[in-house]
Scaffold this motif. Structure first.
Motif, mmCIF file in Angstrom:
data_model
loop_
_atom_site.group_PDB
_atom_site.id
_atom_site.type_symbol
_atom_site.label_atom_id
_atom_site.label_comp_id
_atom_site.label_asym_id
_atom_site.label_seq_id
_atom_site.Cartn_x
_atom_site.Cartn_y
_atom_site.Cartn_z
ATOM 1 N N TRP A 28 -5.317 12.828 -6.724
ATOM 2 C CA TRP A 28 -6.023 12.011 -7.710
ATOM 3 C C TRP A 28 -5.506 12.319 -9.112
ATOM 4 C CZ3 TRP A 28 -8.739 7.789 -7.505
ATOM 5 C CH2 TRP A 28 -9.496 7.403 -8.607
ATOM 6 N N THR B 176 -1.986 -1.018 -3.930
ATOM 7 C CA THR B 176 -3.027 -0.018 -3.686
ATOM 8 C C THR B 176 -2.392 1.347 -3.442
ATOM 9 O OG1 THR B 176 -4.507 -1.673 -2.741
ATOM 10 C CG2 THR B 176 -4.982 0.630 -2.240
ATOM 11 N N ARG C 101 0.838 -1.197 0.000
ATOM 12 C CA ARG C 101 0.000 0.000 0.000
ATOM 13 C C ARG C 101 0.877 1.253 0.000
ATOM 14 N NH1 ARG C 101 -2.350 -1.728 5.561
ATOM 15 N NH2 ARG C 101 -0.076 -2.007 5.702
ATOM 16 N N GLN D 27 1.084 5.718 -0.621
ATOM 17 C CA GLN D 27 0.412 7.018 -0.625
ATOM 18 C C GLN D 27 0.504 7.629 -2.011
ATOM 19 O OE1 GLN D 27 2.618 9.945 -0.679
ATOM 20 N NE2 GLN D 27 1.124 11.576 -0.380
ATOM 21 N N SER E 55 -6.100 0.807 -7.489
ATOM 22 C CA SER E 55 -5.387 -0.449 -7.281
ATOM 23 C C SER E 55 -4.903 -0.999 -8.612
ATOM 24 C CB SER E 55 -6.280 -1.483 -6.583
ATOM 25 O OG SER E 55 -7.324 -1.906 -7.440
ATOM 26 N N ARG F 7 -3.391 5.215 -2.303
ATOM 27 C CA ARG F 7 -4.439 5.978 -1.623
ATOM 28 C C ARG F 7 -4.034 7.444 -1.571
ATOM 29 N NH1 ARG F 7 -5.598 5.196 4.776
ATOM 30 N NH2 ARG F 7 -6.691 7.154 5.151
ATOM 31 N N GLU G 61 -1.483 1.678 7.717
ATOM 32 C CA GLU G 61 -2.409 1.828 6.590
ATOM 33 C C GLU G 61 -1.664 1.879 5.259
ATOM 34 O OE1 GLU G 61 -4.530 5.363 7.517
ATOM 35 O OE2 GLU G 61 -5.366 4.569 9.386
ATOM 36 N N ALA H 128 -13.506 7.188 -3.016
ATOM 37 C CA ALA H 128 -12.620 6.714 -1.950
ATOM 38 C C ALA H 128 -11.186 7.182 -2.143
ATOM 39 C CB ALA H 128 -12.660 5.186 -1.883
ATOM 40 N N GLN H 129 -10.910 7.769 -3.320
ATOM 41 C CA GLN H 129 -9.568 8.254 -3.644
ATOM 42 C C GLN H 129 -8.515 7.133 -3.582
ATOM 43 O OE1 GLN H 129 -8.710 12.249 -4.004
ATOM 44 N NE2 GLN H 129 -10.448 11.411 -5.128
ATOM 45 N N THR H 130 -8.870 5.996 -4.144
ATOM 46 C CA THR H 130 -7.936 4.871 -4.175
ATOM 47 C C THR H 130 -7.854 4.298 -5.590
ATOM 48 O OG1 THR H 130 -9.662 3.290 -3.552
ATOM 49 C CG2 THR H 130 -8.308 4.209 -1.775
#
Length: 568
Positions: free
Chosen positions: A72, A263, A66, A68, A245, A265, A280, A241-243
């Motif tokens: 977007w 992922t 994961r 950061q 993948s 985020r 996270e 969700a601003q994610t």
């Protein structure tokens, strides 16, 4: 200053090292986080990387990593100015689309066998590069990679059709023909004049089917990626969700990626530290005092460092009072760079050293300090330049005046800027005040910082990072004169034909030593122009989750997400 790239790296991104406008965050300890005077190590050596390198048989199959993401991503076309300007876009697209060459930690190009069986210069006069494509390589629409893709990328990026809102024509503008070679898997690219960094072109290669028209080029990749050809594809892109993948592409013909999912985020840099501590995300920048203080002893964490192409600078606009070169030169002479660098370096474990070059980093062959008088703190000389420019002193603490108007400038800052970055800007403003220049610190919305202020050139003073302006030929975009509305990666719009000519000549010089001489001549002119005051090369200091393999601090190298995973 943990800021971002604008129209690039840039020279490797704006490179000035983004479809991702990052907030400018702290580089100092003021205002939060444990700072303290930590022991300093020397910057990592030239060819170093620190990524916990492991062979694939030492990595588990499956799992998730994961990361950061600063903002977007709206424009996914890395050849288009809004896509190519931001590193997050370019880096992700180099995972999703063909990257013909990657770089190792020393900055040496290596052909990617998933796409190329061979690529080399097959003629010197004129220069011809022949690419032999891996016959297994196919786009997600089923079509094989071919010369048509190379041709489309060239025609969209060579600057001849201004309907294509392109990011950087460097190299592409020197191509005279793209043709099929001996068979459909062979591509011949002919140059009108030598181009030393030809391996940096088509990185990534964008499919002809996705950029057939200027409309497709400019708008067909907004909020979508129509065609891919990589080890990964988009799994989900949830704007609410601003994610985002990435998942392995079952159509991939190469070695399957080790991870099941990567992922990304969206979150502010300031939030990423706590997100890391909350387990996270698995990677975070530790390059500021506040970040390093919180992350250095975090559970299951390894701190890694290397020296990438990454610089922090102060840029000047080219309008109003700053249209006068003498005023820009005065601002440079009125700054005590060593004091500003100490503010930035406080509490960070790797030493920040003054940077004397806009193009070549200290860990690259050919580096020399060309800053000379233009970055030497000399208040008397700064005042004389302002006198010569017609700005008259108005008394202690008061801004100079000319034609009844005060010499008042505006430093644009993101409202995501932490207190520490404000401390540095405040210190610089105080230095300028002693020369009779009033500088106001104006905060703007983080999401507007680049799109509405920096990229359009609506600033007097600003500070950000250029990253990945490598190889050196990519620096042309950072300093070249605008053509019409196209400012390339030069939002200040400052430049000269002489600088353009030197940079273009350097990019066509195959002998590295001769090329370095030309780049250094251009750099000396950039300093004299008063375009940018370089502060320091920013070492990568990062926190990685223990057991994360083949990811960390890459130096001049490029990440390969297909090899990233967790140690067995």
């Amino acid at each position: 200053m943990d800021a971002v790239t604008t129209p690039r790296r840039l020279g490797r991104a704006l490179a000035l090292a983004a479809a991702v406008a990052l907030a400018v965050t702290a580089c100092t300890s003021g205002g939060g986080g444990s700072a303290g005077d930590v022991a300093k190590s020397e910057p990592p050596r030239q060819d170093s990387e620190d990524i916990n390198a492991k062979s694939l048989d030492q990595i588990k199959d499956g799992g998730e990593v994961r990361f950061q993401l600063d903002q977007w991503i709206t424009q996914w076309n890395p050849l288009q100015v809004d896509g190519g300007s931001y590193n997050d876009t370019v880096d992700l697209m180099r995972t999703l689309e063909p990257t013909l060459f990657s770089t190792d930690a020393s900055g040496t190009f290596r052909a990617n066998p998933n796409y190329l069986t061979e690529a080399k210069v097959t003629s010197d006069s004129p220069q011809v590069v022949t690419y032999k494509l891996n016959p297994k390589a196919k786009w997600s629409d089923g079509k094989p990679l071919s010369y048509l893709d190379f041709k489309a990328d060239w025609q969209a990026s060579n600057g001849k059709n201004q309907a294509y809102n392109l990011y950087d024509p460097s190299g592409y503008e020197l191509i005279s023909a793209v043709e099929q070679g001996a068979d459909p898997t062979e591509v011949k690219v002919t140059f009108s004049q030598p181009y030393a960094d030809w391996q940096n072109l088509f990185r990534p290669l964008i499919p002809a089917a996705g950029i057939a028209t200027p409309e497709d080029f400019n708008k067909g990749w907004v909020e979508k990626i129509p065609i891919t050809a990589g080890a990964f594809k988009i799994g989900t892109a949830d704007k609410t969700a601003q994610t985002i993948s990435l998942v392995p592409d079952p159509a991939w013909w190469g070695t399957r990626a080790k991870l099941d999912k990567i992922t990304f985020r969206v979150m502010d840099k300031s939030a990423s530290i706590q997100a890391y501590l909350n387990n996270e995300i698995d990677f975070a920048s530790a390059g500021t005092a506040a970040a390093y203080g919180q992350l250095k002893n975090a559970k299951d964490t390894v701190i890694r460092s290397a020296s990438p192409w990454d610089e922090v600078h102060i840029s000047f606009g080219g309008t109003g009072a700053l249209a006068d070169q003498k005023v820009r030169q005065a601002l440079g002479k009125a700054l005590d760079r060593s004091a500003l660098i100490k503010i930035a370096n406080n509490g960070v474990p790797v030493e920040f050293k003054p940077l004397g070059n806009h193009i070549i980093m200290p860990n690259q062959t050919g580096y020399q300090d060309n800053s000379g008088q233009w970055a030497t703190f000399d208040l008397a000389a700064a005042k004389k330049l302002l006198d010569d420019a017609g700005w008259k002193e108005a008394g202690a603490g008061q801004p100079r005046t000319k034609d009844g108007k005060p010499l008042e400038l505006h430093w644009i800052l993101s409202d995501g800027t932490a207190q520490a970055q404000l401390d540095l800007a405040t210190a610089a403003a105080a230095m300028w005040q002693t020369a009779g220049v009033k500088v106001d610190l104006d905060k703007v919305a983080a999401n507007d910082y680049f799109d509405k202020y920096i990229t359009p050139g609506k600033f007097d003073i600003a500070s950000w990072r250029n990253t990945d302006s490598f190889p050196n030929s990519k620096s042309l975009a950072n300093f070249r004169l605008p053509v019409g509305d196209n400012t390339f990666s030069n939002p200040s719009r400052l430049g000269t034909p002489e600088i353009d000519d030197l940079l273009k000549k350097a990019s066509g010089t195959v002998d590295p030593a001769e090329a370095a001489k030309l780049y250094n001549q251009a750099d000396a002119k950039i300093w004299e122009l008063g375009h940018t005051v370089e502060l320091y090369q920013r070492p990568a200091v990062v926190a990685t989750r223990k057991g994360l393999a083949n990811y960390g601090a890459f130096g001049l190298g490029q990440e390969d997400y297909s090899t990233v995973g967790w140690e067995k």
